[in-house]
Motif scaffolding. Structure first.
Motif, PDB file in Angstrom:
ATOM      1  N   MET A  70     -23.062   0.678 -81.700  1.00  0.00           N
ATOM      2  CA  MET A  70     -24.077   1.494 -81.046  1.00  0.00           C
ATOM      3  C   MET A  70     -24.522   2.630 -81.973  1.00  0.00           C
ATOM      4  SD  MET A  70     -23.576   3.841 -77.642  1.00  0.00           S
ATOM      5  CE  MET A  70     -22.411   4.866 -78.526  1.00  0.00           C
ATOM      6  N   LEU A  71     -23.563   3.338 -82.574  1.00  0.00           N
ATOM      7  CA  LEU A  71     -23.899   4.434 -83.486  1.00  0.00           C
ATOM      8  C   LEU A  71     -24.624   3.919 -84.725  1.00  0.00           C
ATOM      9  CD1 LEU A  71     -20.710   6.658 -83.260  1.00  0.00           C
ATOM     10  CD2 LEU A  71     -22.973   7.147 -82.319  1.00  0.00           C
ATOM     11  N   HIS A  72     -24.177   2.786 -85.236  1.00  0.00           N
ATOM     12  CA  HIS A  72     -24.841   2.196 -86.401  1.00  0.00           C
ATOM     13  C   HIS A  72     -26.310   1.906 -86.082  1.00  0.00           C
ATOM     14  CE1 HIS A  72     -25.490  -0.212 -89.985  1.00  0.00           C
ATOM     15  NE2 HIS A  72     -25.975  -1.162 -89.202  1.00  0.00           N
ATOM     16  N   ASN A  73     -26.559   1.299 -84.946  1.00  0.00           N
ATOM     17  CA  ASN A  73     -27.938   0.972 -84.564  1.00  0.00           C
ATOM     18  C   ASN A  73     -28.784   2.233 -84.407  1.00  0.00           C
ATOM     19  OD1 ASN A  73     -27.396  -1.778 -84.564  1.00  0.00           O
ATOM     20  ND2 ASN A  73     -26.820  -1.793 -82.410  1.00  0.00           N
ATOM     21  N   LEU A  74     -28.217   3.250 -83.791  1.00  0.00           N
ATOM     22  CA  LEU A  74     -28.943   4.506 -83.600  1.00  0.00           C
ATOM     23  C   LEU A  74     -29.244   5.160 -84.948  1.00  0.00           C
ATOM     24  CD1 LEU A  74     -30.064   6.687 -81.661  1.00  0.00           C
ATOM     25  CD2 LEU A  74     -27.792   7.757 -81.771  1.00  0.00           C
ATOM     26  N   TYR A  75     -28.237   5.280 -85.793  1.00  0.00           N
ATOM     27  CA  TYR A  75     -28.413   5.987 -87.057  1.00  0.00           C
ATOM     28  C   TYR A  75     -29.255   5.202 -88.055  1.00  0.00           C
ATOM     29  CZ  TYR A  75     -25.117   9.290 -85.142  1.00  0.00           C
ATOM     30  OH  TYR A  75     -24.495  10.221 -84.343  1.00  0.00           O
ATOM     31  N   MET A  76     -29.247   3.889 -87.988  1.00  0.00           N
ATOM     32  CA  MET A  76     -30.150   3.105 -88.827  1.00  0.00           C
ATOM     33  C   MET A  76     -31.594   3.386 -88.428  1.00  0.00           C
ATOM     34  SD  MET A  76     -28.598   1.430 -91.188  1.00  0.00           S
ATOM     35  CE  MET A  76     -29.742   0.156 -91.654  1.00  0.00           C
ATOM     36  N   SER A  77     -31.848   3.498 -87.130  1.00  0.00           N
ATOM     37  CA  SER A  77     -33.217   3.795 -86.690  1.00  0.00           C
ATOM     38  C   SER A  77     -33.608   5.218 -87.104  1.00  0.00           C
ATOM     39  CB  SER A  77     -33.380   3.576 -85.184  1.00  0.00           C
ATOM     40  OG  SER A  77     -32.652   4.515 -84.440  1.00  0.00           O
ATOM     41  N   HIS A  89     -33.736   6.043 -76.549  1.00  0.00           N
ATOM     42  CA  HIS A  89     -33.903   5.404 -75.239  1.00  0.00           C
ATOM     43  C   HIS A  89     -34.042   3.891 -75.335  1.00  0.00           C
ATOM     44  CE1 HIS A  89     -35.474   9.360 -73.262  1.00  0.00           C
ATOM     45  NE2 HIS A  89     -34.167   9.344 -73.417  1.00  0.00           N
ATOM     46  N   ARG A  90     -34.194   3.373 -76.546  1.00  0.00           N
ATOM     47  CA  ARG A  90     -34.289   1.918 -76.767  1.00  0.00           C
ATOM     48  C   ARG A  90     -32.967   1.300 -77.233  1.00  0.00           C
ATOM     49  NH1 ARG A  90     -39.690   2.131 -80.404  1.00  0.00           N
ATOM     50  NH2 ARG A  90     -41.057   3.095 -78.880  1.00  0.00           N
ATOM     51  N   ILE A  91     -31.989   2.145 -77.528  1.00  0.00           N
ATOM     52  CA  ILE A  91     -30.698   1.656 -78.034  1.00  0.00           C
ATOM     53  C   ILE A  91     -29.762   1.430 -76.851  1.00  0.00           C
ATOM     54  CG2 ILE A  91     -28.705   2.155 -79.513  1.00  0.00           C
ATOM     55  CD1 ILE A  91     -31.248   1.886 -81.150  1.00  0.00           C
ATOM     56  N   PRO A  92     -29.348   0.173 -76.628  1.00  0.00           N
ATOM     57  CA  PRO A  92     -28.441  -0.079 -75.501  1.00  0.00           C
ATOM     58  C   PRO A  92     -27.053   0.495 -75.761  1.00  0.00           C
ATOM     59  CG  PRO A  92     -28.784  -2.092 -76.771  1.00  0.00           C
ATOM     60  CD  PRO A  92     -29.674  -1.039 -77.375  1.00  0.00           C
ATOM     61  N   ILE A  93     -26.444   0.999 -74.708  1.00  0.00           N
ATOM     62  CA  ILE A  93     -25.065   1.477 -74.814  1.00  0.00           C
ATOM     63  C   ILE A  93     -24.148   0.307 -75.149  1.00  0.00           C
ATOM     64  CG2 ILE A  93     -23.137   2.437 -73.478  1.00  0.00           C
ATOM     65  CD1 ILE A  93     -25.275   4.206 -72.048  1.00  0.00           C
ATOM     66  N   ASP A  94     -24.378  -0.811 -74.492  1.00  0.00           N
ATOM     67  CA  ASP A  94     -23.592  -2.024 -74.735  1.00  0.00           C
ATOM     68  C   ASP A  94     -24.551  -3.206 -74.730  1.00  0.00           C
ATOM     69  OD1 ASP A  94     -21.925  -4.254 -74.665  1.00  0.00           O
ATOM     70  OD2 ASP A  94     -20.575  -3.412 -73.148  1.00  0.00           O
ATOM     71  N   ARG A  95     -24.749  -3.836 -75.865  1.00  0.00           N
ATOM     72  CA  ARG A  95     -25.692  -4.964 -75.972  1.00  0.00           C
ATOM     73  C   ARG A  95     -25.322  -6.124 -75.053  1.00  0.00           C
ATOM     74  NH1 ARG A  95     -29.153  -5.603 -80.790  1.00  0.00           N
ATOM     75  NH2 ARG A  95     -29.130  -3.598 -81.844  1.00  0.00           N
ATOM     76  N   GLU A  96     -24.062  -6.217 -74.697  1.00  0.00           N
ATOM     77  CA  GLU A  96     -23.608  -7.332 -73.861  1.00  0.00           C
ATOM     78  C   GLU A  96     -23.648  -7.013 -72.376  1.00  0.00           C
ATOM     79  OE1 GLU A  96     -19.760  -8.256 -75.377  1.00  0.00           O
ATOM     80  OE2 GLU A  96     -20.546  -8.837 -77.343  1.00  0.00           O
TER      81      GLU A  96
END
Length: 153
Positions: free
Chosen positions: A44-51, A101-108
């Motif tokens: 989750m943090l990786h996805n947020l920080y990459m964006s 707001h587009r980054i899911p807390i848990d993709r699953e």
């Protein structure tokens, strides 16, 4: 800075009279991280920080560091942006909130929802310096940093 570090030299602190510092953190991060597998928190943090890293290129924002869920960035430090550094951070902030707001807390598990971000920024003088030798860190010091952090909280 890199050349001085490679040569084993101390990097002298540098004063900048006017920068804008940005801080963000994830609302409810302690609760989120305590209820998710650490691998999912990392993703989750990786996805947020990459964006955010991509967004920083768009607005000319320099990322200083991330610690846990905190992201710190600055303008008018590593390049001259004296005419619009506050506007750059303000625009970056609005877009960062939108992206979170587009980054899911848990993709699953879509029922967990999406991230909510808290941001703050402040403009003023700082001293930039590299501290440490084993794992040197580029750090910013001064009341501007403290005020920006308080604005976030």
């Amino acid at each position: 800075v890199a050349d001085a570090l490679k040569a084993g030299k101390r990097v002298e602190p540098e004063r900048k009279e006017s920068v804008t510092i940005f801080f963000s953190d994830i609302v409810g991060f302690t609760t989120i991280s305590s209820s998710l597998d650490p691998q999912k928190v990392s993703e989750m943090l990786h996805n947020l920080y990459m964006s955010f890293d991509e967004l920083s290129k768009e607005y000319g924002v320099f990322k200083v560091e991330t610690v846990g869920d905190a992201y710190m960035a600055v303008t008018n430090l590593v390049e001259d942006q004296s005419s619009d550094h506050t506007l750059r951070i303000a625009s970056f902030s609005l877009k960062a909130i939108e992206l979170a707001h587009r980054i899911p807390i848990d993709r699953e598990d879509a029922s967990r929802g999406f991230l909510n971000l808290r941001v703050g920024f402040h403009s003023g003088p700082v001293v930039a310096s590299v501290v440490g030798a084993r794992n040197p860190r580029y750090c910013l010091f001064g009341d501007t940093v403290n005020t920006a952090s308080r604005m976030e909280s």
